[in-house]
Design an enzyme around this catalytic site. Structure first.
Site, PDB file in Angstrom:
ATOM      1  N   HIS A  44     -40.259  17.785  -2.942  1.00 27.60           N
ATOM      2  CA  HIS A  44     -40.753  17.018  -1.242  1.00 27.60           C
ATOM      3  C   HIS A  44     -42.407  17.735  -0.524  1.00 27.60           C
ATOM      4  O   HIS A  44     -42.648  18.023  -1.307  1.00 27.60           O
ATOM      5  CB  HIS A  44     -38.956  18.193  -1.043  1.00 27.60           C
ATOM      6  N   THR A  47     -46.895  14.597   0.790  1.00 25.39           N
ATOM      7  CA  THR A  47     -48.080  14.726   0.442  1.00 25.39           C
ATOM      8  C   THR A  47     -48.516  15.093  -0.143  1.00 25.39           C
ATOM      9  O   THR A  47     -47.700  16.199  -0.879  1.00 25.39           O
ATOM     10  CB  THR A  47     -49.190  14.238   2.045  1.00 25.39           C
ATOM     11  N   ARG A  48     -49.211  14.771  -1.358  1.00 27.08           N
ATOM     12  CA  ARG A  48     -49.694  15.190  -1.779  1.00 27.08           C
ATOM     13  C   ARG A  48     -51.298  14.284  -2.889  1.00 27.08           C
ATOM     14  O   ARG A  48     -51.500  13.497  -2.136  1.00 27.08           O
ATOM     15  CB  ARG A  48     -48.948  14.737  -3.495  1.00 27.08           C
ATOM     16  N   LYS A 266     -53.897  20.129   6.052  1.00 25.16           N
ATOM     17  CA  LYS A 266     -52.797  21.186   4.999  1.00 25.16           C
ATOM     18  C   LYS A 266     -53.662  21.903   4.447  1.00 25.16           C
ATOM     19  O   LYS A 266     -54.737  20.880   3.578  1.00 25.16           O
ATOM     20  CB  LYS A 266     -51.909  20.411   4.486  1.00 25.16           C
ATOM     21  N   HIS A 270     -53.407  27.500  -4.485  1.00 23.82           N
ATOM     22  CA  HIS A 270     -52.830  26.960  -5.510  1.00 23.82           C
ATOM     23  C   HIS A 270     -51.933  28.177  -6.422  1.00 23.82           C
ATOM     24  O   HIS A 270     -52.003  27.560  -8.126  1.00 23.82           O
ATOM     25  CB  HIS A 270     -53.936  26.174  -6.552  1.00 23.82           C
ATOM     26  N   CYS A 313     -42.369  25.512  -1.016  1.00 22.02           N
ATOM     27  CA  CYS A 313     -42.105  24.522  -2.359  1.00 22.02           C
ATOM     28  C   CYS A 313     -42.485  25.099  -4.134  1.00 22.02           C
ATOM     29  O   CYS A 313     -42.681  26.484  -3.732  1.00 22.02           O
ATOM     30  CB  CYS A 313     -43.273  23.523  -2.179  1.00 22.02           C
ATOM     31  N   LYS A 346     -48.891  13.741  -9.436  1.00 24.71           N
ATOM     32  CA  LYS A 346     -49.529  12.372  -9.083  1.00 24.71           C
ATOM     33  C   LYS A 346     -49.560  11.003 -10.286  1.00 24.71           C
ATOM     34  O   LYS A 346     -49.504   9.912 -10.450  1.00 24.71           O
ATOM     35  CB  LYS A 346     -50.990  12.934  -9.292  1.00 24.71           C
TER      36      LYS A 346
HETATM   37  C1  LIG Z   1     -46.697  22.720  -2.323  1.00 21.59           C
HETATM   38  C2  LIG Z   1     -46.918  21.885  -3.437  1.00 21.59           C
HETATM   39  C3  LIG Z   1     -47.963  21.077  -3.367  1.00 21.59           C
HETATM   40  C4  LIG Z   1     -48.542  20.052  -4.987  1.00 21.59           C
HETATM   41  N1  LIG Z   1     -49.471  19.470  -4.953  1.00 21.59           N
HETATM   42  C5  LIG Z   1     -49.473  18.271  -5.416  1.00 21.59           C
HETATM   43  C6  LIG Z   1     -50.195  17.899  -5.668  1.00 21.59           C
HETATM   44  O1  LIG Z   1     -51.477  17.754  -4.725  1.00 21.59           O
HETATM   45  N2  LIG Z   1     -50.915  16.829  -6.770  1.00 21.59           N
HETATM   46  C7  LIG Z   1     -49.848  16.681  -7.656  1.00 21.59           C
HETATM   47  O2  LIG Z   1     -50.179  15.780  -8.488  1.00 21.59           O
HETATM   48  N3  LIG Z   1     -49.464  17.670  -7.972  1.00 21.59           N
HETATM   49  C8  LIG Z   1     -49.009  17.905  -7.120  1.00 21.59           C
HETATM   50  N4  LIG Z   1     -47.425  19.294  -6.868  1.00 21.59           N
HETATM   51  C9  LIG Z   1     -46.952  19.124  -7.839  1.00 21.59           C
HETATM   52  C10 LIG Z   1     -45.726  18.554  -8.105  1.00 21.59           C
HETATM   53  O3  LIG Z   1     -45.473  18.439  -6.928  1.00 21.59           O
HETATM   54  C11 LIG Z   1     -44.978  18.633  -8.876  1.00 21.59           C
HETATM   55  O4  LIG Z   1     -45.568  19.425 -10.485  1.00 21.59           O
HETATM   56  C12 LIG Z   1     -43.712  18.246  -9.162  1.00 21.59           C
HETATM   57  O5  LIG Z   1     -43.229  17.779  -8.235  1.00 21.59           O
HETATM   58  C13 LIG Z   1     -42.741  18.059 -10.120  1.00 21.59           C
HETATM   59  O6  LIG Z   1     -41.491  17.521 -10.307  1.00 21.59           O
HETATM   60  P1  LIG Z   1     -40.447  17.433 -11.075  1.00 21.59           P
HETATM   61  O7  LIG Z   1     -39.061  16.460 -11.159  1.00 21.59           O
HETATM   62  O8  LIG Z   1     -40.706  18.077 -12.123  1.00 21.59           O
HETATM   63  O9  LIG Z   1     -39.481  18.967 -10.353  1.00 21.59           O
HETATM   64  P2  LIG Z   1     -38.543  18.684  -9.047  1.00 21.59           P
HETATM   65  O10 LIG Z   1     -39.357  18.170  -8.066  1.00 21.59           O
HETATM   66  O11 LIG Z   1     -38.162  19.886  -8.606  1.00 21.59           O
HETATM   67  O12 LIG Z   1     -37.327  17.966  -9.617  1.00 21.59           O
HETATM   68  C14 LIG Z   1     -36.447  18.280 -10.503  1.00 21.59           C
HETATM   69  C15 LIG Z   1     -34.283  18.195 -10.238  1.00 21.59           C
HETATM   70  O13 LIG Z   1     -34.009  18.987 -10.875  1.00 21.59           O
HETATM   71  C16 LIG Z   1     -32.870  19.332  -9.828  1.00 21.59           C
HETATM   72  N5  LIG Z   1     -31.726  20.219 -10.878  1.00 21.59           N
HETATM   73  C17 LIG Z   1     -32.341  21.589 -11.541  1.00 21.59           C
HETATM   74  N6  LIG Z   1     -31.035  21.669 -12.674  1.00 21.59           N
HETATM   75  C18 LIG Z   1     -30.591  20.963 -12.067  1.00 21.59           C
HETATM   76  C19 LIG Z   1     -28.917  20.757 -12.078  1.00 21.59           C
HETATM   77  N7  LIG Z   1     -28.100  21.875 -12.906  1.00 21.59           N
HETATM   78  N8  LIG Z   1     -28.100  20.085 -12.576  1.00 21.59           N
HETATM   79  C20 LIG Z   1     -28.449  18.778 -11.828  1.00 21.59           C
HETATM   80  N9  LIG Z   1     -30.055  18.761 -11.227  1.00 21.59           N
HETATM   81  C21 LIG Z   1     -30.414  19.815 -11.540  1.00 21.59           C
HETATM   82  C22 LIG Z   1     -33.153  19.862  -9.080  1.00 21.59           C
HETATM   83  O14 LIG Z   1     -32.059  20.223  -7.967  1.00 21.59           O
HETATM   84  C23 LIG Z   1     -34.230  19.391  -9.141  1.00 21.59           C
HETATM   85  O15 LIG Z   1     -34.168  18.163  -7.675  1.00 21.59           O
HETATM   86  C24 LIG Z   1     -47.419  20.250  -5.519  1.00 21.59           C
HETATM   87  C25 LIG Z   1     -46.267  20.893  -5.419  1.00 21.59           C
HETATM   88  C26 LIG Z   1     -46.141  21.993  -4.606  1.00 21.59           C
HETATM   89  C27 LIG Z   1     -45.089  23.263  -4.493  1.00 21.59           C
HETATM   90  O1  LIG Z   2     -52.773  18.163  -8.655  1.00 17.39           O
HETATM   91  C1  LIG Z   2     -53.103  18.247  -7.679  1.00 17.39           C
HETATM   92  O2  LIG Z   2     -54.351  17.168  -6.954  1.00 17.39           O
HETATM   93  C2  LIG Z   2     -53.411  19.381  -6.514  1.00 17.39           C
HETATM   94  C3  LIG Z   2     -54.815  20.034  -6.120  1.00 17.39           C
HETATM   95  C4  LIG Z   2     -54.795  21.391  -7.280  1.00 17.39           C
HETATM   96  C5  LIG Z   2     -54.253  22.560  -7.362  1.00 17.39           C
HETATM   97  C6  LIG Z   2     -52.849  21.297  -7.271  1.00 17.39           C
HETATM   98  N1  LIG Z   2     -52.036  20.684  -6.817  1.00 17.39           N
END
Ligand SMILES: Cc1cc2nc3c(=O)[nH]c(=O)nc-3n(C[C@H](O)[C@H](O)[C@H](O)COP(=O)(O)OP(=O)(O)OC[C@H]3O[C@@H](n4cnc5c(N)ncnc54)[C@H](O)[C@@H]3O)c2cc1C
Ligand SMILES: O=C(O)[C@@H]1CCCC=N1
Length: 381
Positions: A44, A47-48, A266, A270, A313, A346
């Site tokens: 959620h 931005t990323r 923002k 990390h 997050c 990304k």
């Molecule tokens: C603050 C922050 C900044 C970031 N900045 C960057 C960035 O700049 N660039 C970048 O590339 N990446 C960044 N990231 C990392 C990136 O956002 C994550 O790697 C990515 O969103 C992970 O996605 P996901 O689908 O694995 O996890 P999630 O988005 O958590 O999705 C998993 C989903 O599974 C669901 N779920 C879990 N268990 C169950 C269940 N039992 N039944 C049904 N549903 C379930 C959850 O509710 C959730 O919706 C950042 C992350 C954060 C927190």
């Molecule tokens: O993945 C990214 O680019 C951002 C910035 C560096 C640290 C983690 N997320």
């Protein structure tokens, strides 16, 4: 109800996987525990950062395609998902991390310029470059509009005939040739299952007898007020940045230009403090915010050094910070995408593509050995 494929978790990785499966004409169900959209996982927020500034060629190779696939999704969904701002990398010039990224960028011919100290402030106003630090500006770095991107992947998935059942938590998985997935409100069967459960992956996978060394940390997402509105704004082409080895803290600091909240930039740490995903908001450790305040006051003199907004997050960390993209060691029809260690967004479309390939029994487009489960089993520490 019987499907060809079930995907558990509608974050960016699960939504992208479901989108690729539906585009391959597979009858797919995407299950999500929360009512969409939600702000309880990792995908959620508005931005990323997207960038090619990585030290490992295997990430850089995947990113080449990821940029293309984001552009394709933009076209299919008819929304703008990427904005080019550049990515400023700063860090101890002679340090290993800075040097490794710099040489990988040169080796892979990633469009970038090295900013010498005497010209730094002319290119990047309102930032103090730490003594001993080098600076590189990667021109293809930029911002991904995360919430929009997630919605786009889900919308295109549905337009290809996919089904999303949100507000349904998976409570049991029974492996087999036909896998049975039980939620708190129904039972579904499929020949293939993809698990992309983000911070909940460890618990969910333990139901299948698999223990992965995943650690969930809460991130304080901090926004800092510009003293002069617009001075770090996306509209003035202020870049995203990564500060390697800041003096104030052990882990990197990164930031994105002011955009989603006008007048607020923002800047985040990390790393965070360990938490249970369902207890995220009970974690109140703010030592990272103190370190960020010192960094902001030293290096970003145009920002007020107390955050105006703090959101939350979660990262799901692996010991080596590389992802898990693999088949379940005991059940070949269960595929896992997990442990994105705070840098997975990304790669969303390309991860969706390779998880789709794995679950369809195709040869994955990339060498997935850096992402294998076996790397933990060979050396459990
Ligand atoms: C603050 C922050 C900044 C970031 N900045 C960057 C960035 O700049 N660039 C970048 O590339 N990446 C960044 N990231 C990392 C990136 O956002 C994550 O790697 C990515 O969103 C992970 O996605 P996901 O689908 O694995 O996890 P999630 O988005 O958590 O999705 C998993 C989903 O599974 C669901 N779920 C879990 N268990 C169950 C269940 N039992 N039944 C049904 N549903 C379930 C959850 O509710 C959730 O919706 C950042 C992350 C954060 C927190
Ligand atoms: O993945 C990214 O680019 C951002 C910035 C560096 C640290 C983690 N997320």
């Amino acid at each position: 109800m019987v499907y060809e494929y079930i995907v558990i978790g509608a974050g960016i990785q699960g939504s992208s996987t479901a989108y690729h499966l539906a585009k391959n004409n597979k009858k797919t169900l995407l299950l999500e525990q929360f009512v969409l959209p939600h702000s309880r996982g990792s995908s959620h927020g508005q931005t990323r950062i997207i960038r090619k500034a990585y030290e490992d060629d295997f990430y850089i190779n995947m990113l080449e395609e990821s940029y293309e696939l984001w552009a394709q999704l933009e076209k299919e969904a008819g929304v703008k998902l990427y904005r080019r701002t550049g990515l400023l990398l700063m860090g101890p010039e002679k340090g290993k991390d800075f040097q490794l990224i710099k040489s990988a960028m040169q080796r892979n011919k990633i469009p970038s310029v090295v900013l010498e100290r005497h010209e730094f402030s002319q290119h990047i106003p309102n930032v103090n470059l730490t003594s001993g630090d080098g600076a590189i500006l990667e021109s293809t770095g930029g911002v991904l509009y995360a919430d929009r991107a997630l919605r786009a992947a889900q919308t295109v998935f549905q337009s290809h005939g996919g089904t999303i059942n949100d507000g349904e938590k998976v409570i049991n998985i029974e492996p087999g040739d036909l896998i049975t997935v039980t939620t708190d409100s129904g039972t579904y069967q499929a020949k293939n299952l993809v698990i992309t459960a983000g911070p909940w992956a460890k618990t969910l996978l333990s139901h299948t007898g698999l223990q992965l060394p995943l650690q969930v940390v809460r991130i304080n997402v901090c926004y800092w007020k510009e003293k002069v509105p617009g001075s770090y704004s996306i509209n003035n082409r202020f870049p995203c940045f990564i500060q390697i080895h800041p003096k104030e803290a052990e882990h990197d600091i990164y930031g994105l230009p002011s955009n989603e909240y006008p007048g607020l930039m923002k800047v985040c740490y990390h790393m965070g403090t360990e938490t249970e995903p369902d207890e995220r908001d009970r974690q109140t450790d703010r030592r990272d915010v103190d370190a960020l305040s010192s960094y902001v006051s030293r290096c970003f003199p145009g920002l007020v050094s107390v955050p105006s907004v703090v959101e939350s997050c979660m990262y799901t960390m692996t010991p080596d910070k590389h992802f898990v993209l693999d088949r379940h060691p005991s059940y070949s029809n269960i595929v896992i995408g997990a442990g994105f260690s705070g840098h997975g967004f990304k790669f969303g479309p390309v991860i969706g593509k390779v998880l789709c390939e794995l679950s369809m029994g195709l040869n994955p487009s990339y060498d997935l050995s850096p992402f294998s489960i076996q790397r933990f089993q060979a050396n459990p520490k």
